[in-house]
Design a protein around this motif. Structure first.
Motif, PDB file in Angstrom:
ATOM      1  N   GLN A 188       0.839  -1.204   0.000  1.00 48.59           N
ATOM      2  CA  GLN A 188       0.000   0.000   0.000  1.00 48.59           C
ATOM      3  C   GLN A 188       0.872   1.252   0.000  1.00 48.59           C
ATOM      4  OE1 GLN A 188      -2.525  -0.861   3.429  1.00 48.59           O
ATOM      5  NE2 GLN A 188      -2.830  -2.908   2.552  1.00 48.59           N
ATOM      6  N   GLY A 222      -4.824   0.608  -3.927  1.00 45.06           N
ATOM      7  CA  GLY A 222      -5.301   1.294  -2.734  1.00 45.06           C
ATOM      8  C   GLY A 222      -4.390   2.445  -2.354  1.00 45.06           C
ATOM      9  N   GLN A 255     -11.361   2.935  -2.196  1.00 43.48           N
ATOM     10  CA  GLN A 255     -11.092   2.736  -0.768  1.00 43.48           C
ATOM     11  C   GLN A 255      -9.944   3.622  -0.302  1.00 43.48           C
ATOM     12  OE1 GLN A 255      -8.078   0.730   0.464  1.00 43.48           O
ATOM     13  NE2 GLN A 255      -8.636   1.852   2.334  1.00 43.48           N
ATOM     14  N   ARG A 318     -10.737  -1.721   5.650  1.00 36.77           N
ATOM     15  CA  ARG A 318     -10.542  -1.494   4.217  1.00 36.77           C
ATOM     16  C   ARG A 318     -11.499  -2.358   3.400  1.00 36.77           C
ATOM     17  NH1 ARG A 318      -6.073  -3.125   2.093  1.00 36.77           N
ATOM     18  NH2 ARG A 318      -5.731  -1.433   0.601  1.00 36.77           N
TER      19      ARG A 318
END
Length: 370
Positions: A188, A222, A255, A318
């Motif tokens: 991420q 993400g 998200q 998430r």
């Protein structure tokens, strides 16, 4: 006035402002107004680090941070938190805790990332000392996974060949008792770094994501969604291209954007580019996205990774946000026209923090390689 030892630490540990520019890092992004905006982010982090590593008192650091423009202030807190984390891990101080339970609390999301920057400069045996006891404060320890995100960002930004070009995978670490999730949180952060490395150019960012193994791309997207919304750097038409390029990972992109909106709203200042990105990537205003984040938050869990299916509560949160977009089909509808990025949104207050969780289970993914 700085101390002698503080000045020596600063000279040894602080990157120069030139070294964090895109040209200084050798990134492929062409110099534009967009890259200039994005380059301001690492410069603010460096300034915050210098103030933190060199100062005699927290009061002095807080007075300096208060002078930073509200749009960049959270990034400066990242740097100051990084400095305090290094000092605390190498000694027995409580600078980080005092900062994050005081003036740094509104910037807690970025402060966790600053802890991750410190982790990238400390040997792993000292990682047990980097996370302060913030019991009783909002989002702790659930959002502390952003520290691992910050660690991944630092690896990709400063060691691009190894972690981006060669796509190495770091050795797992039992952060919050979930070593199997460590790689995903690192990815991420790498996804966020790709947004900077490619200067916010949607097609180049998407191409970089697609060069990674398929099992890593969801988490990378993400990170892209978080960076593009929080830091900005893309005009409205570019955000539309980003949605197209995300393809099957639209929910992951959304998200990340929702979490960025939550972080901006919690800090109490929402720049125009964040409002524009939220509208384009999620179809929601920042206020509505922050509310959605609250509604998707899992119930307070016990220590470590005591979530469903062995996943930490952070990933359950998430997954609930992603499930919202997949269940409602909102991302299949034309997004509202984004507001002009030059427009300044009004500061936003802190939304309700405790909300009912969504019951949707997370999607299981293959375990990453060690």
């Amino acid at each position: 006035m700085p101390t002698t030892f503080g000045s020596l630490r600063r000279l040894v540990l602080t990157p120069s402002l030139a070294s964090v520019t895109f040209a200084g890092r050798g990134f492929p992004a062409e110099p534009t107004e967009t890259t200039e905006r994005l380059e301001a982010v690492p410069r603010a982090v460096v300034c915050g680090f210098e103030w933190g590593i060199d100062a005699r008192s927290q009061w002095e650091v807080e007075r300096r941070l208060a002078l930073v423009d509200p749009e960049q202030r959270g990034f400066a807190y990242e740097g100051a938190t990084m400095a305090f984390t290094v000092l605390d891990a190498m000694g027995r101080g409580r600078r980080t805790r005092d900062l994050l339970t005081g003036s740094g609390q509104p910037h807690i999301f970025l402060a966790y990332i600053g802890i991750g920057f410190a982790m990238a400069r400390l040997p792993r045996p000292l990682w047990t000392k980097v996370l302060p006891d913030l019991t009783g404060t909002p989002y702790h320890p659930t959002m502390s996974w952003l520290a691992v995100d910050g660690y991944g960002f630092d690896l990709a930004y400063f060691h691009t060949r190894r972690w981006v070009d060669e796509q190495r995978r770091p050795k797992p670490y039992p952060w919050q008792g979930a070593p199997e999730y460590f790689q995903r949180a690192v990815d991420q952060g790498i996804g966020r770094a790709l947004w900077f490395i490619h200067g916010g150019a949607p097609r180049q960012v998407a191409a970089a994501v697609r060069r990674f193994a398929a099992d890593r791309q969801a988490d990378l997207w993400g990170g892209v969604g978080l960076a593009s919304t929080f830091a900005g750097g893309s005009p409205s038409e570019g955000l539309g291209v980003l949605c197209e390029e995300a393809g099957p990972y639209r929910a992951e992109l959304a998200q990340g954007s929702v979490f960025a909106s939550k972080a901006r709203a919690y800090a109490g200042f929402v720049p125009g580019h964040t409002e524009a990105a939220s509208t384009a990537l999620t179809g929601l205003s920042v206020e509505a996205a922050a509310k959605l984040a609250d509604e998707c938050a899992p119930e307070a869990a016990g220590p470590a990774g005591a979530g469903s299916g062995g996943l930490p509560p952070y990933e359950l949160w998430r997954a609930n946000v992603r499930a919202h977009f997949r269940d409602t089909g909102d991302l299949l509808r034309p997004a509202p026209r984004p507001v002009a990025q030059g427009a300044q949104a009004a500061p936003v207050g802190k939304p309700v923090q405790n909300a009912a969780p969504r019951p949707a289970p997370p999607v299981k993914r293959p375990r990453p390689e060690k």
